[in-house]
Motif scaffolding. Sequence first.
Motif, mmCIF file in Angstrom:
data_model
loop_
_atom_site.group_PDB
_atom_site.id
_atom_site.type_symbol
_atom_site.label_atom_id
_atom_site.label_comp_id
_atom_site.label_asym_id
_atom_site.label_seq_id
_atom_site.Cartn_x
_atom_site.Cartn_y
_atom_site.Cartn_z
ATOM 1 N N LEU A 1 0.830 -1.208 0.000
ATOM 2 C CA LEU A 1 0.000 0.000 0.000
ATOM 3 C C LEU A 1 0.863 1.257 0.000
ATOM 4 O O LEU A 1 0.531 2.249 -0.668
ATOM 5 N N PHE A 2 1.974 1.216 0.732
ATOM 6 C CA PHE A 2 2.889 2.355 0.772
ATOM 7 C C PHE A 2 3.459 2.635 -0.614
ATOM 8 O O PHE A 2 3.504 3.786 -1.069
ATOM 9 N N GLU A 3 3.908 1.563 -1.303
ATOM 10 C CA GLU A 3 4.492 1.734 -2.634
ATOM 11 C C GLU A 3 3.439 2.205 -3.635
ATOM 12 O O GLU A 3 3.713 3.065 -4.477
ATOM 13 N N TRP A 4 2.235 1.670 -3.554
ATOM 14 C CA TRP A 4 1.172 2.077 -4.470
ATOM 15 C C TRP A 4 0.822 3.547 -4.283
ATOM 16 O O TRP A 4 0.614 4.268 -5.250
ATOM 17 N N LYS A 5 0.744 3.983 -3.026
ATOM 18 C CA LYS A 5 0.424 5.381 -2.763
ATOM 19 C C LYS A 5 1.528 6.287 -3.284
ATOM 20 O O LYS A 5 1.264 7.358 -3.854
ATOM 21 N N LYS A 6 2.783 5.865 -3.118
ATOM 22 C CA LYS A 6 3.914 6.647 -3.592
ATOM 23 C C LYS A 6 3.905 6.761 -5.111
ATOM 24 O O LYS A 6 4.298 7.782 -5.681
ATOM 25 N N GLN A 7 3.405 5.710 -5.774
ATOM 26 C CA GLN A 7 3.364 5.697 -7.238
ATOM 27 C C GLN A 7 2.056 6.263 -7.787
ATOM 28 O O GLN A 7 1.835 6.256 -8.998
ATOM 29 N N GLY A 8 1.196 6.736 -6.922
ATOM 30 C CA GLY A 8 -0.052 7.355 -7.363
ATOM 31 C C GLY A 8 -1.107 6.364 -7.799
ATOM 32 O O GLY A 8 -2.023 6.719 -8.553
ATOM 33 N N ILE A 9 -1.013 5.138 -7.325
ATOM 34 C CA ILE A 9 -2.002 4.115 -7.690
ATOM 35 C C ILE A 9 -3.205 4.240 -6.759
ATOM 36 O O ILE A 9 -3.088 4.081 -5.546
ATOM 37 N N LYS A 10 -4.372 4.506 -7.351
ATOM 38 C CA LYS A 10 -5.563 4.763 -6.553
ATOM 39 C C LYS A 10 -6.740 3.868 -6.907
ATOM 40 O O LYS A 10 -7.743 3.861 -6.192
ATOM 41 N N THR A 11 -6.661 3.157 -8.020
ATOM 42 C CA THR A 11 -7.785 2.326 -8.444
ATOM 43 C C THR A 11 -7.372 0.854 -8.461
ATOM 44 O O THR A 11 -6.180 0.521 -8.517
ATOM 45 N N VAL A 12 -8.381 0.000 -8.433
ATOM 46 C CA VAL A 12 -8.134 -1.443 -8.478
ATOM 47 C C VAL A 12 -7.479 -1.830 -9.803
ATOM 48 O O VAL A 12 -6.573 -2.677 -9.842
ATOM 49 N N GLU A 13 -7.905 -1.196 -10.889
ATOM 50 C CA GLU A 13 -7.335 -1.510 -12.203
ATOM 51 C C GLU A 13 -5.850 -1.196 -12.244
ATOM 52 O O GLU A 13 -5.046 -1.991 -12.745
ATOM 53 N N GLN A 14 -5.471 -0.038 -11.700
ATOM 54 C CA GLN A 14 -4.056 0.334 -11.649
ATOM 55 C C GLN A 14 -3.270 -0.638 -10.774
ATOM 56 O O GLN A 14 -2.144 -1.024 -11.116
#
Length: 228
Positions: free
Chosen positions: A183-196
């Motif tokens: 979750l930390f890495e996804w937030k850092k990479q701007g990932i906000k949707t399930v598809e992303q």
Amino acid sequence: MKEKEILINWMEEGMTSIPNVLLKNYRRLQLNETEMMVLLHIYSFSQKGISFPSFEDLSGLMTISSSDCAACVKKMIQKQVITIEQGEQTGYEFYSLTPLWNKIAALFESDARGESLQQAMTEEKDLYSLFEEEFGRPLSAIECETLALWIDQDQHDPAVIKAALREAVLSMKLNFRYIDRILFEWKKQGIKTVEQAREQGRKFRKPANTEQVSRSENAVPFYNWLEQ
């Protein structure tokens, strides 16, 4: 009077279109039936271009006296359903129904917030159940607190948290520290949707080459998020 004249007189009287939202919500505005009828007559007069009917005008269409009409209007003003305004150009007084429409709009906003809150509570409950199902045991107090922090403090969408749980299951790293790192890495990479999130997971789980595939056909390749 001929039928044609009756029909013409009927049509010239016009029609009053009453918003259904008013009929459905007047009770929630703390209006009783008498006040509601006075309000409808004020509304009807306004549609005919009469913006400030007298209490006698109102009572003449009802079964209550003009003093009772005055009392109803006073109560509705106190309930902030209508106001008496004064035209800037004409200087004449008129009944304003703007407070009424604002109150109904506020009811819709409140209902929408309530539905959103109920949906969020349902999603959160489903999320806890899903984690316990995947872990095969009830969550500890610390794990429950961590899950709550992901939602409330980190503002992660429950659907994205579920996607992170799925990544942990596929990577055979089923623990909260691993999921937190995802979750930390996804937030850092701007990932906000399930598809992303799914696309990111597929990219990192993809074997480096075909030789790796042939060597581990039955294994599930995974990306070690803890090594980021």
